[in-house]
Design a protein around this motif. Structure first.
Motif, short mmCIF file in Angstrom:
data_model
loop_
_atom_site.label_atom_id
_atom_site.label_comp_id
_atom_site.label_asym_id
_atom_site.label_seq_id
_atom_site.Cartn_x
_atom_site.Cartn_y
_atom_site.Cartn_z
N UNK A 312 95.54 68.81 118.78
CA UNK A 312 94.73 67.43 118.41
C UNK A 312 95.50 66.23 118.99
N UNK A 313 95.20 66.34 120.41
CA UNK A 313 95.37 65.04 121.19
C UNK A 313 94.31 63.89 120.96
N UNK A 314 95.01 62.88 120.51
CA UNK A 314 94.16 61.74 120.05
C UNK A 314 94.49 60.47 120.20
N UNK A 315 93.74 59.66 119.91
CA UNK A 315 93.85 58.11 120.04
C UNK A 315 92.87 57.53 120.86
N UNK A 316 93.22 56.44 121.32
CA UNK A 316 92.44 55.30 122.42
C UNK A 316 93.26 54.59 123.14
N UNK A 317 93.02 54.34 124.58
CA UNK A 317 93.72 53.80 125.23
C UNK A 317 95.11 54.02 125.44
N UNK A 318 96.05 53.15 125.10
CA UNK A 318 97.13 53.67 125.44
C UNK A 318 98.30 53.70 123.98
N UNK A 319 97.39 54.08 122.92
CA UNK A 319 97.90 54.55 121.61
C UNK A 319 97.50 56.00 121.51
N UNK A 320 98.37 57.02 121.92
CA UNK A 320 97.89 58.51 121.77
C UNK A 320 98.98 59.28 121.00
N UNK A 321 98.26 60.10 120.38
CA UNK A 321 99.09 61.18 119.46
C UNK A 321 98.86 62.50 119.77
N UNK A 322 99.77 63.21 119.64
CA UNK A 322 99.27 64.89 119.55
C UNK A 322 100.29 65.51 118.48
N UNK A 323 99.85 66.58 117.98
CA UNK A 323 100.80 67.79 117.24
C UNK A 323 101.52 68.56 118.08
N UNK A 324 103.03 68.82 117.82
CA UNK A 324 103.70 69.69 118.34
C UNK A 324 103.72 70.84 117.48
N UNK A 325 103.36 72.20 118.01
CA UNK A 325 103.70 73.50 117.03
C UNK A 325 105.07 73.59 117.00
N UNK A 326 105.48 74.10 115.97
CA UNK A 326 106.76 74.63 115.50
C UNK A 326 107.56 74.98 116.66
#
Ligand SMILES: Cc1ncc(COP(=O)(O)O)c(C=O)c1O
Length: 384
Positions: A312-326
């Motif tokens: 789930x890499x997501x966001x806009x511009x330089x505000x970005x997040x992603x989920x890290x699996x366990x």
């Protein structure tokens, strides 16, 4: 005297900083992709910023809002131009919570109503109304609890419409982050923001765009709410506004009228704060940082999406997040301690990237290499 122990801190003392880099007291260099909670917008110790603040401090650092402040007019003029909202009015304070507090209060003064719509996973600050509109009971003290705040699911137009249909005439304001930050980088859909605009118009409620974290160019546009093509009635801003100097603001649509004594502050809009905010805008303009945030952000996002283990890499511009699996749960820790890269987090498993808007592609490549190496090492150790 001891410090009041409320922060879980990393055992690193930062001694020097430049651009997207910081150095600790042992001379170790770190890549800063967090900017101390999304605050560093134009880069650490930018020479123009340092010069403007130094010059201002040598002239006058502070006087309160009891005298004329030409620097405030200069800031309002420049902010109006760069944000594309020249007909809005500026009120200056010193922090994000204070910005939201004043926005919510102003909305209530305007329409005489008490109820506020906020959203699940929101974060609006820690003062009384700001925290009451924050979806985290752990930080709401009993004295801040109120039945005036209604929490609705994020991006759910049907729930929003139903709430307005039932009690629209009592709703003073709707407060929403264009991209939720603390909540884990959740982008408000354009249709959702358009629905807020439509319903606020229909029922006489005030649309408050919390742009404390997602604003000031971070998304590649000045306000992330601008992607929806609608105007909010009040935009709140802080963090990147002063590149580390505590300055915040709300900009207010022309139909909301001021009255003497209605809002106020001792520190807000002082000479040094205005100099910091002006220096930031001058650098954003001169170095085209909105475009840089859009371009480098897109590159970063595309490259992260190519790493199949990140979800789930997501966001806009330089505000970005992603989920890290366990199985890669130590990724953030290892980026910091092994690769000397600061990143942010959101519970339970999100890595948040909030670098300077002047980030370069070579800095992105440094992060990508480190992530790939860590994933490889973890995968090998699991296979053994
Ligand atoms: C979206 C948002 N609003 C408000 C705030 C509160 O800002 P401050 O910590 O400056 O009071 C924050 C802080 O993280 C934020 O992310």
């Amino acid at each position: 005297m001891k410090l009041f122990d409320v922060y879980p801190i990393n055992n690193i003392a930062i001694d020097k900083a430049k651009g997207s880099y910081v150095w600790d007291d042992k001379g170790e260099q770190y890549l800063d992709l967090y900017g101390g909670h999304a605050v560093i917008s134009i880069g650490h110790t930018h020479p123009h910023y340092v010069e403007r603040l130094t010059n201002q401090l040598n002239k006058v650092g502070f006087y309160s809002n009891s005298v004329k402040m030409p620097l405030q007019d200069e800031l309002a003029e420049k902010l109006g131009k760069i944000s594309g909202k020249p007909d809005y009015q500026l009120f200056l304070i010193s922090s994000g919570a204070e910005a939201n507090e004043n926005a919510l209060k102003l909305a209530s003064f305007h329409n005489g109503r008490k109820k506020i719509i906020a959203f699940k996973k929101s974060f609006h600050g820690r003062t009384s109304l700001a925290v009451a509109t924050t979806d985290n009971p752990a930080i709401v003290a009993p004295v801040n609890q109120t039945s005036n705040v209604i929490f609705l699911p994020f991006n759910d137009i049907a729930a929003l419409e139903a709430c307005f249909k039932e009690q629209g005439n009592e709703i003073s304001s709707v407060i929403i982050e264009g991209i939720q930050g603390v909540g884990g980088i959740n982008v408000a859909s354009e249709s959702f923001l358009q629905a807020i605009r439509r319903l606020c118009d229909q029922y006489g409620s005030v649309y408050i765009a919390d742009s404390v974290q997602c604003g000031y160019g971070r998304s590649g546009k000045f306000f992330s709410h601008d992607f929806a093509g609608v105007n909010a009635d009040i935009y709140t801003m802080a963090k990147g506004m002063g590149n580390g100097f505590p300055v915040a603001g709300i900009i207010i649509a022309p139909h909301l009228q001021a009255k003497h004594g209605m809002l106020g502050t001792t520190f807000g809009g002082n000479h040094l704060a205005c100099a910091a905010a002006l220096a930031v805008l001058e650098v954003i303009e001169k170095e085209n940082l909105l475009q840089n945030a859009a371009e480098v952000g897109q590159y970063l996002m595309e490259e992260l999406k190519k790493i199949p283990q990140l979800q789930n890499v997501r966001g806009r511009g330089l505000m970005i997040g992603f989920d890290v699996p366990e199985q890669f749960k130590d990724l953030r820790k290892n980026l910091l301690w092994k690769h000397k890269i600061f990143t942010g987090e959101a519970k339970p498993n999100v890595i948040r990237l909030l670098p300077s808007l002047a980030l370069r592609k070579k800095d992105v490549d440094q992060l990508l290499e480190a992530i790939k190496e860590e994933i490889e090492v973890s995968t090998e150790s699991i296979a053994k």
